[in-house]
Write an enzyme that holds these catalytic residues in place. Structure first.
Site, PDB file in Angstrom:
ATOM      1  N   ASP A   8       0.966  -0.957  -0.146  1.00 13.65           N
ATOM      2  CA  ASP A   8      -0.049   0.020   0.000  1.00 13.65           C
ATOM      3  C   ASP A   8       0.706   1.027   0.034  1.00 13.65           C
ATOM      4  OD1 ASP A   8      -1.841  -1.816   0.323  1.00 13.65           O
ATOM      5  OD2 ASP A   8      -2.624  -1.233   2.317  1.00 13.65           O
ATOM      6  N   ASP A 131     -15.615  -4.273  -0.765  1.00 16.07           N
ATOM      7  CA  ASP A 131     -14.944  -3.825   0.603  1.00 16.07           C
ATOM      8  C   ASP A 131     -16.510  -3.548   1.447  1.00 16.07           C
ATOM      9  OD1 ASP A 131     -12.346  -3.668  -0.414  1.00 16.07           O
ATOM     10  OD2 ASP A 131     -12.935  -1.638  -0.809  1.00 16.07           O
TER      11      ASP A 131
END
Length: 243
Positions: A8, A131
């Site tokens: 990330d 998500d």
């Protein structure tokens, strides 16, 4: 089962967030390319990369990602997500040479988006990021929760021709409590190949995902904190028991 170590990127650095909250950031490296090289050296076939700045609408890390793909893209397949909310951005990601682009927010908010993305890359190069927070789809870098249920979204995109779904329980992400295997397996019954993300902390979590028949698992913080190494993780992802 495929293992996807995660990189990330925020502000050019390798970070992990807790439950997707920008304010709860831990920096794990200054050089994402070096981290990718380390992962490839350990024998991974895939790397999951997220541009957090673009996900949060705070710019992008495109130059860094281009360098990462150039350096390791011939030795491992790169799966890229984070803020790919227009077809032009999906096209640009694919043009970088990533193996797969991950779309999330626009898949949930625009029913025409997934068919458009699939027309650009085909089902092998487009993944749908689902998500969820309490069963409802979270969007825009997890800063908002929609009224759309995760299973409803997955059924819709599978109907559009999508194959790969990356499922994250937002409440578990970065918390090391284990992935939500029950929900991931339920989503896989729609016909999707589901990659579980969020909460992997032990090798048994990976073995459990493999035994459940999932297509893959993403792991981040546990690797960066040395809870296990990549060699052991790759073995566990193949359903191997500890010796």
């Amino acid at each position: 089962m495929l293992l996807f170590p995660a990189i990330d990127i925020r502000g050019g650095r390798v970070v992990r967030l807790s439950q997707g909250e920008a304010a709860r950031e831990q920096i794990y490296g200054e050089d994402p390319v070096a981290v990718a090289e380390r992962f490839v050296g350990a024998g991974v076939a895939w790397i999951h990369v997220v541009d957090l700045d673009r996900a949060f609408g705070e710019g992008d890390n495109i130059a860094m990602i281009r360098s990462l793909v150039s350096r390791v893209g011939r030795r491992a397949r790169i799966q890229l997500g984070g803020g790919l909310r227009s077809l032009d951005l999906v096209r640009a990601a694919l043009d970088l040479g990533v193996a797969r682009a991950v779309v999330g927010t626009s898949a949930a908010t625009d029913p025409s988006f997934v068919p458009g993305a699939l027309a650009l890359g085909g089902p092998d190069r487009i993944a749908i990021g689902v998500d969820a927070r309490d069963g409802f789809v979270a969007v825009r870098g997890w800063t908002e929760t929609s009224s759309l249920r995760a299973e409803e979204l997955v059924r819709r995109v599978v109907g559009d021709g999508a194959v790969t779904v990356i499922y994250t329980d937002v409440s578990r992400d970065g918390m090391l409590g284990g992935p939500d295997l029950e929900a991931a397996v339920a989503l896989q019954r729609t016909g999707a190949s589901v990659i579980a993300s969020g909460g992997v902390a032990t090798l048994d979590h990976l073995r459990g995902a493999c035994a459940a028949g999932l297509a893959g698992a993403i792991v981040g913080r546990a690797l960066y904190e040395g809870r296990f190494d990549l060699a052991a993780a790759l073995e566990a992802a193949g359903c191997a028991s500890s010796s």
